[in-house]
Enzyme design. Sequence first.
Site, short mmCIF file in Angstrom:
data_model
loop_
_atom_site.label_atom_id
_atom_site.label_comp_id
_atom_site.label_asym_id
_atom_site.label_seq_id
_atom_site.Cartn_x
_atom_site.Cartn_y
_atom_site.Cartn_z
CE LYS A 1 -103.46 -99.26 -38.93
NZ LYS A 1 -103.54 -97.80 -38.66
CB CYS B 1 -99.88 -99.81 -34.55
SG CYS B 1 -101.43 -99.70 -33.65
CB VAL C 1 -108.84 -97.93 -30.48
CG1 VAL C 1 -109.01 -96.44 -30.17
CG2 VAL C 1 -107.39 -98.23 -30.83
NE ARG D 1 -97.62 -99.22 -23.43
CZ ARG D 1 -97.05 -99.52 -22.27
NH1 ARG D 1 -95.85 -100.09 -22.25
NH2 ARG D 1 -97.67 -99.26 -21.13
#
Length: 409
Positions: free
Chosen positions: A247, A244, A14, A138
């Site tokens: 989590k 992702c 990110v 993504r």
Amino acid sequence: MRAKRIGVVGAGYVGLTTAACFAHLGHRVICADADAAKIEALKAGEIGLHEPGLGELVARNRERLEFVTDNASALSDVDFAFVCVPTPTGPDGAADLSAVEQVLSEVPAGTRVVLKSTVPVGTAAKHPGVVSNPEFLREGHAVEDFLRPQRIVIGAQDERQAHEVAELYAPTKAPAVLTDNTSAELVKYASNCFLALKLSYVNTLAELCEHLDADIDGVTEGMRLDDRIGASCLQPGPGWGGSCLPKDTLALLATAKAAGVDFATLEAAVSANRHQPQRVVDRIREELGTLHGAKIGLLGLTFKAGTNDLRDSPALVVARLLAQEGAELTAYDPCVGEDRPNISTRSTAEEAAAGTDMLVVLTEWPEFAELDWPELAGRMAGPRIFDTRNVLPEEKVREAGFHLIRTGR
């Protein structure tokens, strides 16, 4: 729009994508990460992430992009400071916010802080002035998703601050959803957990197809043409994983529990997902009779194609379960070169297939559909293949002499 000075803390998927893309949009960006080795590699032009287009973007915008190891450089004398640090799952299932809290404690007074890390609902409310800007990148499509997003979500207590952050994304021409911090935080969890629900649904539907002698491909083809359902996340597989969904589902369940809400549908999706790797192992055992001493070649180890990310990969769970029953494992993955526990990796699919009793496709890498099937069959002790992702050309595989097993058939 006048170019801004932007600080980014965190140089993972990110953070690095955010830094490189904002530099590409014309801003001056300073990106900080505590990992000195990672920063030195980035300074030398080495990305370390398998993310299409990211390396080229970093190289092309080096005059506007700086990498440092101290957060102070990314938090001081900037127009905006983006927090992009990890929030891993803690022992209780809730997100571990220690990295986020550490960064926020270092922010100088007056700095406009944008929280892009995925944080529990209500986090920003404890930090007045923080703007929530959840990411929807993504892996394998991060650059595309940043520069051509479907939407930008921004939450703030002050509407002016929300518009200032939205202006940074103006060149993307994406619709902006401006709301409060809490709602913006919930959008991220709600989106990811809905995808998890959809994936668990289709995987359980595939299992039902196997019991009813139906074809999951025909079923999902009939479903995806309905606009209310859509085409995404209807491909069955050995379970969902990555950095992702596992989590975020646990974090939202923890949030719901703290709020006194029974989120039974999400609990069921998580439970169904935990069942999928064992279901794959059960089908392999059924085909081979026993797993003890069986030689099995695995095609794909990453949690999905297009990335080198092994975090919470269902392929590795399947491998661990196979090894526990005495199977001998070789594997080939285009982005994984090192051996894993109980897995000997090979440099080609042909090498991974040599002498095996069965091949198992666990990641949907497109190149697997183009393999030399007669060559593979000739190298194996028994030409069997289990395509858990339903990505192989069925007719060609069978013509090469393989016994082909598919999910949902």
